[in-house]
Design an enzyme around this catalytic site. Structure first.
Site, mmCIF file in Angstrom:
data_model
loop_
_atom_site.group_PDB
_atom_site.id
_atom_site.type_symbol
_atom_site.label_atom_id
_atom_site.label_comp_id
_atom_site.label_asym_id
_atom_site.label_seq_id
_atom_site.Cartn_x
_atom_site.Cartn_y
_atom_site.Cartn_z
ATOM 1 N N LYS A 174 -26.678 10.166 -31.598
ATOM 2 C CA LYS A 174 -27.011 11.311 -31.021
ATOM 3 C C LYS A 174 -25.577 12.262 -31.198
ATOM 4 O O LYS A 174 -24.771 12.287 -30.242
ATOM 5 C CB LYS A 174 -27.495 11.593 -29.843
ATOM 6 N N GLY A 227 -17.166 11.764 -24.430
ATOM 7 C CA GLY A 227 -17.535 13.186 -23.660
ATOM 8 C C GLY A 227 -16.653 13.194 -22.339
ATOM 9 O O GLY A 227 -15.720 12.489 -22.100
ATOM 10 N N SER A 228 -17.397 13.903 -21.445
ATOM 11 C CA SER A 228 -16.766 14.202 -20.258
ATOM 12 C C SER A 228 -16.910 12.933 -19.189
ATOM 13 O O SER A 228 -17.616 12.210 -19.252
ATOM 14 C CB SER A 228 -17.589 15.272 -19.488
ATOM 15 N N ASN A 229 -16.106 13.301 -18.219
ATOM 16 C CA ASN A 229 -16.418 12.324 -17.160
ATOM 17 C C ASN A 229 -17.395 12.021 -16.424
ATOM 18 O O ASN A 229 -17.789 11.003 -15.888
ATOM 19 C CB ASN A 229 -14.880 12.367 -16.111
ATOM 20 N N VAL A 231 -20.341 12.925 -17.294
ATOM 21 C CA VAL A 231 -21.566 12.263 -17.914
ATOM 22 C C VAL A 231 -21.212 10.915 -18.046
ATOM 23 O O VAL A 231 -22.285 9.991 -17.980
ATOM 24 C CB VAL A 231 -21.781 13.120 -19.529
ATOM 25 N N GLU A 249 -15.244 6.861 -23.865
ATOM 26 C CA GLU A 249 -13.927 7.640 -24.123
ATOM 27 C C GLU A 249 -13.894 9.028 -23.575
ATOM 28 O O GLU A 249 -14.949 9.869 -23.838
ATOM 29 C CB GLU A 249 -13.740 7.594 -25.569
ATOM 30 N N CYS A 283 -9.086 15.610 -26.427
ATOM 31 C CA CYS A 283 -8.955 14.768 -25.388
ATOM 32 C C CYS A 283 -7.520 14.531 -25.283
ATOM 33 O O CYS A 283 -7.079 14.186 -24.186
ATOM 34 C CB CYS A 283 -9.699 13.596 -25.656
ATOM 35 N N GLU A 384 -8.875 18.251 -16.155
ATOM 36 C CA GLU A 384 -8.784 18.483 -17.520
ATOM 37 C C GLU A 384 -9.507 20.190 -17.802
ATOM 38 O O GLU A 384 -10.447 20.549 -17.472
ATOM 39 C CB GLU A 384 -9.688 17.777 -18.228
HETATM 40 P P1 NAD Z 1 -20.352 16.244 -22.528
HETATM 41 O O1 NAD Z 1 -19.977 14.934 -21.856
HETATM 42 O O2 NAD Z 1 -20.689 17.457 -22.007
HETATM 43 O O3 NAD Z 1 -21.120 15.550 -23.715
HETATM 44 C C1 NAD Z 1 -20.826 14.541 -24.626
HETATM 45 C C2 NAD Z 1 -21.964 14.051 -25.289
HETATM 46 O O4 NAD Z 1 -23.027 13.629 -24.133
HETATM 47 C C3 NAD Z 1 -22.883 15.263 -25.857
HETATM 48 O O5 NAD Z 1 -23.592 14.766 -27.170
HETATM 49 C C4 NAD Z 1 -23.974 15.458 -24.766
HETATM 50 O O6 NAD Z 1 -25.102 15.847 -25.555
HETATM 51 C C5 NAD Z 1 -24.232 14.040 -24.281
HETATM 52 N N1 NAD Z 1 -24.808 14.195 -23.089
HETATM 53 C C6 NAD Z 1 -24.689 15.198 -21.925
HETATM 54 N N2 NAD Z 1 -25.324 14.891 -20.737
HETATM 55 C C7 NAD Z 1 -25.842 13.784 -21.306
HETATM 56 C C8 NAD Z 1 -26.536 12.826 -20.338
HETATM 57 N N3 NAD Z 1 -26.888 13.027 -19.103
HETATM 58 N N4 NAD Z 1 -27.041 11.619 -20.983
HETATM 59 C C9 NAD Z 1 -26.567 11.106 -22.183
HETATM 60 N N5 NAD Z 1 -25.857 11.975 -22.957
HETATM 61 C C10 NAD Z 1 -25.605 13.070 -22.318
HETATM 62 O O7 NAD Z 1 -18.570 16.365 -22.999
HETATM 63 P P2 NAD Z 1 -18.311 17.589 -24.355
HETATM 64 O O8 NAD Z 1 -18.203 18.731 -23.760
HETATM 65 O O9 NAD Z 1 -19.145 17.369 -25.533
HETATM 66 O O10 NAD Z 1 -16.821 16.993 -24.653
HETATM 67 C C11 NAD Z 1 -15.778 17.245 -24.055
HETATM 68 C C12 NAD Z 1 -15.166 16.085 -23.488
HETATM 69 O O11 NAD Z 1 -15.049 14.958 -24.469
HETATM 70 C C13 NAD Z 1 -13.720 16.341 -22.883
HETATM 71 O O12 NAD Z 1 -13.677 15.721 -21.473
HETATM 72 C C14 NAD Z 1 -12.817 15.404 -23.754
HETATM 73 O O13 NAD Z 1 -11.814 14.987 -23.077
HETATM 74 C C15 NAD Z 1 -13.840 14.275 -24.034
HETATM 75 N N6 NAD Z 1 -13.289 13.595 -25.381
HETATM 76 C C16 NAD Z 1 -12.639 12.475 -25.197
HETATM 77 C C17 NAD Z 1 -12.170 11.877 -26.280
HETATM 78 C C18 NAD Z 1 -11.650 10.446 -26.224
HETATM 79 O O14 NAD Z 1 -11.742 9.861 -27.471
HETATM 80 N N7 NAD Z 1 -11.186 9.812 -24.955
HETATM 81 C C19 NAD Z 1 -12.217 12.408 -27.669
HETATM 82 C C20 NAD Z 1 -12.969 13.786 -27.800
HETATM 83 C C21 NAD Z 1 -13.498 14.362 -26.464
#
Ligand code: NAD
Length: 494
Positions: A174, A227-229, A231, A249, A283, A384
């Protein structure tokens, strides 16, 4: 009318069963780039069904052959680097130089993972019994559910998908709803490279609509999330409840430490690249500068100078150095932190507001921002922000700098600029992040080293590098007894 894109399920290109769609927007211009399926649990069901159906055949495909397919994917990505980079810039905004790097990382990851097809090493070890053989081998887990963020729309998915595939798992991916086109390209590339139907599937849509049903689906054995902490933590709790493996991550609050013996020009250049590259939406972005008081004012001056010189605009245009934030929500979030910082006593040395003017008004642009007078316990130094904002924290010694660096809930990347070898080695030992740089900013990971963070950044896994298979394989220990007798371990030989 915007072009219509589909899901990729069981080797077929299909719309969402509900026929619903969402628009993919260019954050620099607001123009719609395409219509993507707004899928739901029924589409996840179909994709997981396809992935389970393809599992046995894929697991029985010799790993070197699986690897060869990934080599072909790598060649295809390399051949289309410019086209893919342009598509990525259009849908998420960062400048072309950076999306080219993002795509290159996908190439590097394809070749690295492909090589694993001829390694996938296990361990053989002597048995404690005579005439008995003992070994342990990696085996695939099953179906991997892969959920990713938008900021590295090609690279980050490849860190997960390629290792999962070469190890013999099938995948349901996804992509972020902010960067669906790169997910679509990945499916095209894998299809063209000859990956069999059902082995790799893409379902587009929102987190709650697609991501959550994917996490919950009983047919998904392992979930890999970036993604975010907020989620990621929710996913971890659910995965624990369901007893499935999950690798996470998540966020960072990365710092550059600048000591009083550092090359300040080098440090300022690195801070500007780390803080404002990808519009601060990495990130590993440099969001704090922990600087020795003796060089504080000069370093602020140099970084402010660089921030003010940056040319903002559409990342596709020649000469543009910083693109927009990805969407209105990000703009609101970053703007919100300006008030948070001001209320806590931080001062704005430059920037601090939405950027406007010719070519900027239709997009989500924010000024490169330097905050000073920041204390380590302020929210702008702890949370962040994920935008082009860097906070300066003043310290008196290396020991203070290390303490400030380690004093956040995150542990992804950190860096020190110093001319003193003892200070460098002390920092390498004492900085508690997953990645540490010396005389280099907080970004710039290479695919053949493990990538990931400590504390709140992750849950102990590392992507890429020699650790890439760990999230996607189980260990199976195999004993072969050729003694013709019942040999009782721990009993008959003692
Ligand atoms: P996000 O958590 O909003 O979304 C990430 C993914 O999760 C998206 O595909 C989203 O559709 C999905 N998602 C959202 N709600 C969900 C749920 N309830 N169940 C399952 N999936 C769900 O994050 P974002 O805004 O897309 O990304 C930014 C974040 O990603 C920042 O915190 C950044 O630091 C982090 N990030 C971390 C790394 C790493 O390797 N540590 C790399 C890139 C980004």
């Amino acid at each position: 009318m915007a072009e219509a894109f589909h899901n990729f399920i069981g080797g077929r290109w299909v719309p969402a069963r509900s026929a619903r769609t969402f628009k993919n927007l260019n954050p620099a211009t607001g123009v719609a780039l395409g219509e993507f399926p707004e899928s739901g649990p029924e589409d996840v069901e179909a994709a997981v069904h396809a992935a389970r159906g393809a599992m046995r055949g894929w697991q029985l495909t010799p790993a070197p052959k699986r690897g060869e397919m990934l080599f072909r994917v790598g060649h295809l990505i390399a051949a289309r680097k410019e086209e893919l980079a342009r598509a990525a810039t259009r849908e998420m905004g960062k400048i072309l130089v950076e999306t080219r790097g993002d795509v290159q990382e996908g190439v590097d990851m394809a070749y690295l993972a492909a090589g694993e097809g001829r390694r996938l090493y296990g361990v053989t070890t002597p048995s404690e019994m005579p005439n008995k053989w003992a070994m342990s081998v990696r085996v695939p887990i099953g179906v991997a559910g892969v959920i990713t963020a938008w900021n590295f729309p090609l690279a980050v998915p490849t860190w997960k998908i390629f290792p999962a595939l070469v190890a013999g798992n099938t995948v349901v991916f996804k992509p972020s709803e902010e960067t669906p086109e790169m997910g679509w390209h990945l499916a095209k590339l894998l299809e063209e490279a000859g990956v069999p139907a059902g082995v790799f599937n893409v379902v587009h849509g929102t987190g709650p609509g697609v991501g959550w049903p994917l996490v919950q689906h009983a047919g998904v054995d392992v979930v890999s999330f970036t993604g975010s902490n907020a989620v990621g933590t929710k996913i971890a709790v659910e995965a624990a409840r369901l007893g499935k493996r999950v690798s996470l991550e998540m966020g960072g609050k990365n710092a550059v430490i600048v000591m009083d013996d550092a090359d300040l020009t080098l440090a300022a250049n690195a801070v500007a690249w780390g803080a404002f590259g990808t519009t601060g939406q990495r990130c590993t972005a440099t969001s704090r500068v922990i600087v020795h008081e003796r060089v504080h004012d000069e370093l602020v001056r140099l970084v402010v100078q660089r921030a003010q010189a940056l040319k903002l605009g559409d990342g596709l245009e020649e000469g543009v150095e910083m693109g927009p934030l990805v969407n209105a929500r990000q703009l609101e979030r970053v703007s919100g932190y300006m008030k948070v910082g001001a209320d806590e006593g931080a001062k704005v040395a430059t920037g601090g507001a939405r950027a406007s003017g010719a070519g900027l008004d239709q997009g989500f642009f924010f000024q490169p921002t330097v905050l000073t007078d920041v204390r380590s316990d302020m929210r702008v130094a702890q949370e962040e922000i994920f935008g082009p904002v860097v906070s300066f924290v003043r310290v008196k010694s290396l020991a203070d700098a290390v303490e400030v660096n380690n004093g956040t809930p995150f542990g992804l990347s950190s860096s020190i600029f110093t001319g003193n070898v003892n200070a460098a080695f002390t920092a390498m030992r004492d900085l508690t992040t997953g990645i540490v740089y010396v005389n280099h900013g907080t970004t710039g990971a290479e695919t053949h080293l493990p990538f990931g963070g400590t504390r709140g950044t992750g849950n102990g896994h590392r992507e890429a590098g020699h650790t890439m298979l760990d999230a996607f394989t189980e260990w199976k220990s195999v004993y072969v007894d050729f003694s013709g007798k019942v040999q009782r371990a721990q009993i008959d030989n003692n």
